[in-house]
Design a protein around this motif. Structure first.
Motif, PDB file in Angstrom:
ATOM      1  N   TYR A 455      32.760  34.169  43.150  1.00 54.67           N
ATOM      2  CA  TYR A 455      33.072  34.909  44.374  1.00 54.67           C
ATOM      3  C   TYR A 455      34.567  35.197  44.414  1.00 54.67           C
ATOM      4  N   SER A 456      34.934  36.422  44.801  1.00 52.62           N
ATOM      5  CA  SER A 456      36.350  36.770  44.911  1.00 52.62           C
ATOM      6  C   SER A 456      36.582  37.673  46.116  1.00 52.62           C
ATOM      7  N   LEU A 457      37.683  37.423  46.785  1.00 57.02           N
ATOM      8  CA  LEU A 457      38.140  38.243  47.909  1.00 57.02           C
ATOM      9  C   LEU A 457      39.613  38.524  47.673  1.00 57.02           C
ATOM     10  N   ASP A 458      39.943  39.789  47.414  1.00 55.67           N
ATOM     11  CA  ASP A 458      41.313  40.191  47.080  1.00 55.67           C
ATOM     12  C   ASP A 458      41.761  41.304  48.013  1.00 55.67           C
ATOM     13  N   SER A 459      43.023  41.242  48.436  1.00 54.36           N
ATOM     14  CA  SER A 459      43.554  42.319  49.270  1.00 54.36           C
ATOM     15  C   SER A 459      45.015  42.573  48.951  1.00 54.36           C
ATOM     16  N   THR A 460      45.406  43.830  49.138  1.00 47.00           N
ATOM     17  CA  THR A 460      46.807  44.247  49.043  1.00 47.00           C
ATOM     18  C   THR A 460      47.149  44.958  50.335  1.00 47.00           C
ATOM     19  N   ASN A 461      48.099  44.435  51.054  1.00 43.86           N
ATOM     20  CA  ASN A 461      48.469  44.966  52.360  1.00 43.86           C
ATOM     21  C   ASN A 461      49.888  45.540  52.285  1.00 43.86           C
ATOM     22  N   GLU A 462      50.004  46.833  52.480  1.00 44.17           N
ATOM     23  CA  GLU A 462      51.293  47.524  52.421  1.00 44.17           C
ATOM     24  C   GLU A 462      51.879  47.667  53.827  1.00 44.17           C
ATOM     25  N   ASP A 463      53.074  47.126  54.018  1.00 45.38           N
ATOM     26  CA  ASP A 463      53.837  47.308  55.254  1.00 45.38           C
ATOM     27  C   ASP A 463      54.937  48.309  54.953  1.00 45.38           C
ATOM     28  N   VAL A 464      54.681  49.570  55.259  1.00 42.55           N
ATOM     29  CA  VAL A 464      55.601  50.642  54.876  1.00 42.55           C
ATOM     30  C   VAL A 464      56.938  50.507  55.610  1.00 42.55           C
ATOM     31  N   VAL A 465      56.899  50.174  56.877  1.00 46.75           N
ATOM     32  CA  VAL A 465      58.116  50.106  57.691  1.00 46.75           C
ATOM     33  C   VAL A 465      59.077  49.050  57.167  1.00 46.75           C
ATOM     34  N   ASN A 466      58.559  47.873  56.798  1.00 46.40           N
ATOM     35  CA  ASN A 466      59.411  46.777  56.334  1.00 46.40           C
ATOM     36  C   ASN A 466      59.502  46.679  54.818  1.00 46.40           C
ATOM     37  N   ASP A 467      58.906  47.660  54.105  1.00 48.86           N
ATOM     38  CA  ASP A 467      58.943  47.698  52.651  1.00 48.86           C
ATOM     39  C   ASP A 467      58.447  46.376  52.052  1.00 48.86           C
ATOM     40  N   GLN A 468      57.267  45.939  52.525  1.00 48.69           N
ATOM     41  CA  GLN A 468      56.693  44.701  52.044  1.00 48.69           C
ATOM     42  C   GLN A 468      55.279  44.936  51.517  1.00 48.69           C
ATOM     43  N   GLN A 469      54.945  44.150  50.519  1.00 52.69           N
ATOM     44  CA  GLN A 469      53.587  44.159  49.972  1.00 52.69           C
ATOM     45  C   GLN A 469      53.072  42.718  49.936  1.00 52.69           C
ATOM     46  N   LEU A 470      51.994  42.450  50.662  1.00 52.39           N
ATOM     47  CA  LEU A 470      51.392  41.126  50.701  1.00 52.39           C
ATOM     48  C   LEU A 470      50.089  41.140  49.916  1.00 52.39           C
ATOM     49  N   SER A 471      49.978  40.260  48.934  1.00 55.72           N
ATOM     50  CA  SER A 471      48.759  40.126  48.131  1.00 55.72           C
ATOM     51  C   SER A 471      48.106  38.781  48.433  1.00 55.72           C
ATOM     52  N   GLN A 472      46.791  38.789  48.588  1.00 55.09           N
ATOM     53  CA  GLN A 472      46.041  37.566  48.872  1.00 55.09           C
ATOM     54  C   GLN A 472      44.775  37.519  48.025  1.00 55.09           C
ATOM     55  N   GLU A 473      44.398  36.317  47.607  1.00 52.00           N
ATOM     56  CA  GLU A 473      43.186  36.127  46.824  1.00 52.00           C
ATOM     57  C   GLU A 473      42.494  34.839  47.262  1.00 52.00           C
ATOM     58  N   ASN A 474      41.181  34.887  47.295  1.00 55.03           N
ATOM     59  CA  ASN A 474      40.347  33.711  47.501  1.00 55.03           C
ATOM     60  C   ASN A 474      39.224  33.785  46.479  1.00 55.03           C
ATOM     61  N   ASN A 475      39.201  32.830  45.554  1.00 53.82           N
ATOM     62  CA  ASN A 475      38.249  32.881  44.446  1.00 53.82           C
ATOM     63  C   ASN A 475      37.496  31.564  44.330  1.00 53.82           C
ATOM     64  N   VAL A 476      36.167  31.669  44.166  1.00 48.88           N
ATOM     65  CA  VAL A 476      35.313  30.492  43.979  1.00 48.88           C
ATOM     66  C   VAL A 476      34.569  30.639  42.659  1.00 48.88           C
ATOM     67  N   LEU A 477      34.694  29.649  41.795  1.00 43.98           N
ATOM     68  CA  LEU A 477      33.932  29.587  40.549  1.00 43.98           C
ATOM     69  C   LEU A 477      33.064  28.336  40.588  1.00 43.98           C
ATOM     70  N   GLU A 478      31.766  28.522  40.451  1.00 47.10           N
ATOM     71  CA  GLU A 478      30.859  27.375  40.481  1.00 47.10           C
ATOM     72  C   GLU A 478      29.874  27.474  39.341  1.00 47.10           C
ATOM     73  N   ASN A 479      29.655  26.364  38.653  1.00 45.18           N
ATOM     74  CA  ASN A 479      28.642  26.309  37.608  1.00 45.18           C
ATOM     75  C   ASN A 479      28.019  24.919  37.603  1.00 45.18           C
ATOM     76  N   GLY A 480      26.851  24.840  37.016  1.00 48.14           N
ATOM     77  CA  GLY A 480      26.177  23.553  36.955  1.00 48.14           C
ATOM     78  C   GLY A 480      24.776  23.695  36.412  1.00 48.14           C
ATOM     79  N   PHE A 481      24.029  22.613  36.480  1.00 54.24           N
ATOM     80  CA  PHE A 481      22.636  22.644  36.029  1.00 54.24           C
ATOM     81  C   PHE A 481      21.851  21.596  36.805  1.00 54.24           C
ATOM     82  N   ARG A 482      20.546  21.784  36.819  1.00 56.27           N
ATOM     83  CA  ARG A 482      19.620  20.867  37.489  1.00 56.27           C
ATOM     84  C   ARG A 482      18.424  20.621  36.577  1.00 56.27           C
TER      85      ARG A 482
END
Length: 836
Positions: A455-482
């Protein structure tokens, strides 16, 4: 031990009726019983041999008179007995007996099931070469049990075979379907099982108000105790819990993303999902996680012998599905779906878009910065490969890819220059699963499953007025067996035991370009689990008892958690069932909410792992009892319950009051009751479900420490009715519930020292929620091998102005303002589907 006293209270709310039981399955043929009585009392039984085919009875007790013996026969067989003056006893079938007919096919191959035993409470017959059997029953609730070579395959209610001669699929292996307690629970295709779970079979599913397609996560909200206060399928609340406390499985693989349109519709293709099982309590020991409940979705396991395909579209998306045989032992299923707004932005799409992106940067403009060119898209694609090399071996491979993406342009004029930059948000989930099952003998089978979820959630947020770029990520990797074993010692006793290994890694990243800032947090947990269930069922199905235990060892913490499970049901007085369910569960994954640094305002929840310092392991325990009644189209059930979840964090509860920035740990407790009243006529089905609950927090470090849960809904009521006429289906219904708690500022002193001065937390409520929905469908033949399906629906027919959330903030002028998040308004939808 507060929970013990709660449990005793719940037991008192129900009866001690579990001491009643029915007689065991007959073992002696009626002609032999008659012979015994004839030799004892010098009488002669007169009957037609064809009428007594397969009829049996348990060994007769010792009787002192012939009258007592005949009275016993009257009460325990399907015949009437008349003693004539000459000593002849005529044997005639009772009036109003139900004739049963069915054709059995093996679920994996579709082949006819011949020479197997079909046992009713009074009769035992064999299926013919055509797979057909004929029998009789006394009531629609009589239990029909299918046996093969001494092993039980599955169980049904007599009502399944009481109309026509339906083709019914059964497992040709030792694993059997859950015994059905109530058929057509709330709607046709929904059944309640003896283990307390609810199963939705979409091959038999009826229409529901407001739905023209079987949206998986919308459907189950019609069940008592399940709702979405935020009106999002990705935020389901099972008995007062948050969505991250639900275990959502697709063919055994855990899913961390469940919604398209950022939660408004299900991310799982409804035409590929065959069965959904919902467990609110009493989860089998083979499953961990999900302290509030489990939602398990399963695709078809049948290897098709001919090509079938479907194409469909509605006002939001289009999809296609194909099932292609690869010889006699294998087949592949392919499905895909995509939003259609790139071609046409329908009114339905616009209503959904405005609903999900309200109060976010996607559609918010300011005096210095504007937003334009917003483009949104979602898709899902899946592939399933089924292979059965021998009658004892079954192999399945599953793949699913889910994606949502929003892009928009933020622009501003800075120093007389026009500057425009693109911001975007992407949410994806990839799932893979490999399943192998083998029957070693008629009494022993095993299955092995390996799985992977990304699972991944990625974003790039551009703040034009303040000349800022905020990048965020949330990633889940799961594996296993039963790995699990299922061993049937005798027809009444079954053991299930096994081992599961699970590895979960979660990464959270934040990066800022001006000033330069980078932060990455990565955590990994490995869990070893051993589990086992012992299942006891009487042969007549009246009593069912499952006792289980799961042990989880979390190596990073050196922690061993024991989780007992209990599941008991007892049928009494023919039409009543009493049940007791209980469980202890735990989970190490949860979601936290950060309003100060969310993903463009669209998605504010991010997955995290437990750690000893700040995020405890979630632990849940609950107990419930219930009484059900089922007869002549009436279904009634009452389930009181008590539930407690400890280890929750304030960050996971979406506080928007004085606790929005506080970090504290606590628990919540729910006491409630779920009620269902359902009546089915020939062409009309109507139901009323009601839930009452009291849901309270306890955060020792907060002041006050105890107050109403953000998800406290005291009263929730759903009414629905559907009508069938030829190929037409119509449904209408209403939903009403108490408004969710909210915290208002102190009147006359709203702002103090530059911050909002709130009153007692959750001491007020928003307006009650009320919605009326309609839907209609029509299906007809296009030719000899194809069908067309048409449907139309209206969500919120009366255009009721519902508010699902309310909070306060201080605006740019320094004044306090109230922000209301409205629910969906009047929203029509239509669908067209062709099946080949």
């Amino acid at each position: 031990m507060r929970w013990v006293s709660r449990f005793l209270l719940l037991l008192l709310l129900c009866s001690n009726s579990f001491f009643f039981a029915q007689n065991s399955t007959p073992t002696v043929s009626l002609p032999k019983v008659f012979t015994t009585l004839e030799s004892r009392w010098d009488v002669t039984f007169s009957y037609q041999n064809s009428n007594l085919k397969g009829h049996q009875l348990s060994t007769l007790p010792t009787f002192t008179t012939l009258a007592n013996a005949l009275s016993y026969l009257e009460n325990n067989t399907l015949f009437q007995y008349t003693l004539l003056p000459d000593g002849t006893i005529t044997v005639a079938p009772r009036n109003n007996l139900i004739s049963l007919c069915g054709i059995l096919r093996e679920i994996d191959t579709g082949t006819l099931v011949t020479k197997v035993t079909v046992r009713t409470p009074y009769q035992e017959v064999q299926t013919e070469d055509s797979g057909q059997f004929n029998a009789v029953a006394l009531t629609p609730e009589d239990l029909i049990v299918i046996y093969s070579e001494g092993k039980e395959l599955t169980r049904f209610k007599a009502s399944v075979f009481a109309s026509g001669c339906p083709q019914t699929f059964v497992f040709g292996k030792i694993e059997k379907l859950d015994e059905v307690l109530i058929t057509s629970y709330l709607s046709r295709g929904i059944t309640k099982n003896t283990n307390g779970s609810l199963t939705v079979d979409y091959n038999e599913f009826d229409i529901l108000p407001g739905l023209i397609e079987p949206d998986v996560l919308q459907t189950i909200q019609a069940l008592p105790g399940i709702q979405s206060i935020e009106e999002r399928v990705s935020f389901l609340n099972i008995r007062g819990g948050t969505n991250d406390q639900n275990l959502i499985l697709l063919d055994g693989v855990k899913m961390y993303q469940s919604g398209h349109f950022f939660g408004l519709i299900s991310a799982f293709n409804p035409f590929l999902t065959q069965r959904v099982t919902v467990v609110k309590n009493g989860t089998p020991a083979a499953y961990g996680d999900g302290v509030s409940g489990m939602i398990s979705m399963e695709s078809s396991r049948r290897i098709n012998d001919s090509i079938s395909a479907e194409l469909g579209t509605n006002l939001i998306s289009s999809d296609g599905f194909a099932d292609i045989p690869l010889g006699a032992k294998a087949s592949v299923q392919i499905a895909a779906r995509s939003s259609i707004n790139q071609l046409w932005e329908s009114p339905t799409y616009s209503a959904y878009f405005d609903r999900v992106f309200q109060n976010t940067e996607v559609i918010s403009n300011s005096e210095t910065q504007s937003v334009s060119d917003a483009r949104f898209q979602f898709f899902d694609a899946s592939t399933r490969f089924l292979y059965q090399p021998t009658e004892k071996d079954r192999i399945r491979f599953n793949f699913l890819g889910i994606g949502n993406r929003i892009e928009f342009v933020e622009s501003a004029i800075i120093d007389d220059n026009f500057i425009a930059r693109q911001s975007d948000l992407k949410q994806n989930n990839l799932a893979l699963g490999l399943y192998y099952e083998r029957d070693w003998s008629p009494t022993l089978s095993t299955y092995f499953q390996a799985y992977f979820s990304d699972y991944s959630l990625d974003s790039t947020n551009e703040d034009v007025v303040n000349d800022q770029q905020l990048s965020q990520e949330n990633n889940v990797l799961e594996n296993g067996f039963r790995l699990a074993f299922r061993e049937q010692r005798n027809p009444s006793l079954t053991y299930t035991y096994g081992y599961q290994f699970n590895e979960t890694g979660i990464t959270n990243f934040e990066g800022l370009n001006n000033p330069i800032f980078r932060r990455t947090d990565k955590q990994v947990l490995r869990t070893h689990s051993v589990f086992g269930d012992v299942t006891y069922k009487t042969r007549n199905g009246a009593t069912s008892l499952v006792v289980g235990l799961r042990s989880n060892y979390i190596d990073k913490f050196g922690t061993l958690l024991l989780e007992p499970r209990l599941n008991f049901s007892q049928r009494f007085l023919s039409y009543f069932t009493f049940e007791v369910l209980g469980e202890f569960k735990s989970q190490t994954t949860s979601q936290i909410i950060d309003f100060q640094n969310d993903f463009l305002g669209v998605e504010n929840r991010r997955w995290v792992l437990s750690n000893p310092n700040s995020i405890p392991i979630l632990k849940g325990r609950q107990i419930s009892t219930g009484v059900s009644y089922s007869r002549r189209g009436w279904q009634v059930s009452i389930e009181p319950y008590w539930k407690e979840v400890t280890g929750i964090t304030s960050q996971s509860q979406r506080f928007q009051n004085q606790f929005a920035s506080v970090r504290a740990n606590g628990n919540y407790e729910v006491v409630g009751v779920d009620v269902l009243l359902n009546k089915r006529f020939d062409q009309i089905n109507t139901w009323l479900s009601y839930s009452w609950a009291q849901n309270t927090y306890d955060f020792p470090l907060l002041t006050p420490s105890e107050f109403l849960n953000n998800l406290d809904v005291t009263h929730s009521l759903t009414y629905g009715i559907d009508y069938h006429w030829k190929q037409f289906n119509f449904a209408g219904g209403l939903n009403w519930r108490t408004g969710k708690p909210t915290t208002n500022p102190i009147e006359g002193n709203e702002i103090e020292n530059g911050v909002i001065n709130y009153s007692r937390p959750n001491s007020d409520r928003i307006k009650d929620y009320f919605r009326v929905d309609l839907s209609a469908t029509y299906q007809f033949a296009l030719g000899r091998t194809s069908q067309m399906f048409l449907g139309a629906s209206v969500w919120n027919l009366l255009n009721t102005k519902n508010t699902i959330n309310q909070f306060y903030r201080i605006n740019a002028s320094g004044n306090i303002e109230q922000v209301n998040e409205p629910a969906l308004s009047f929203t029509p939808n239509a669908t067209l589907r062709v099946m080949f």
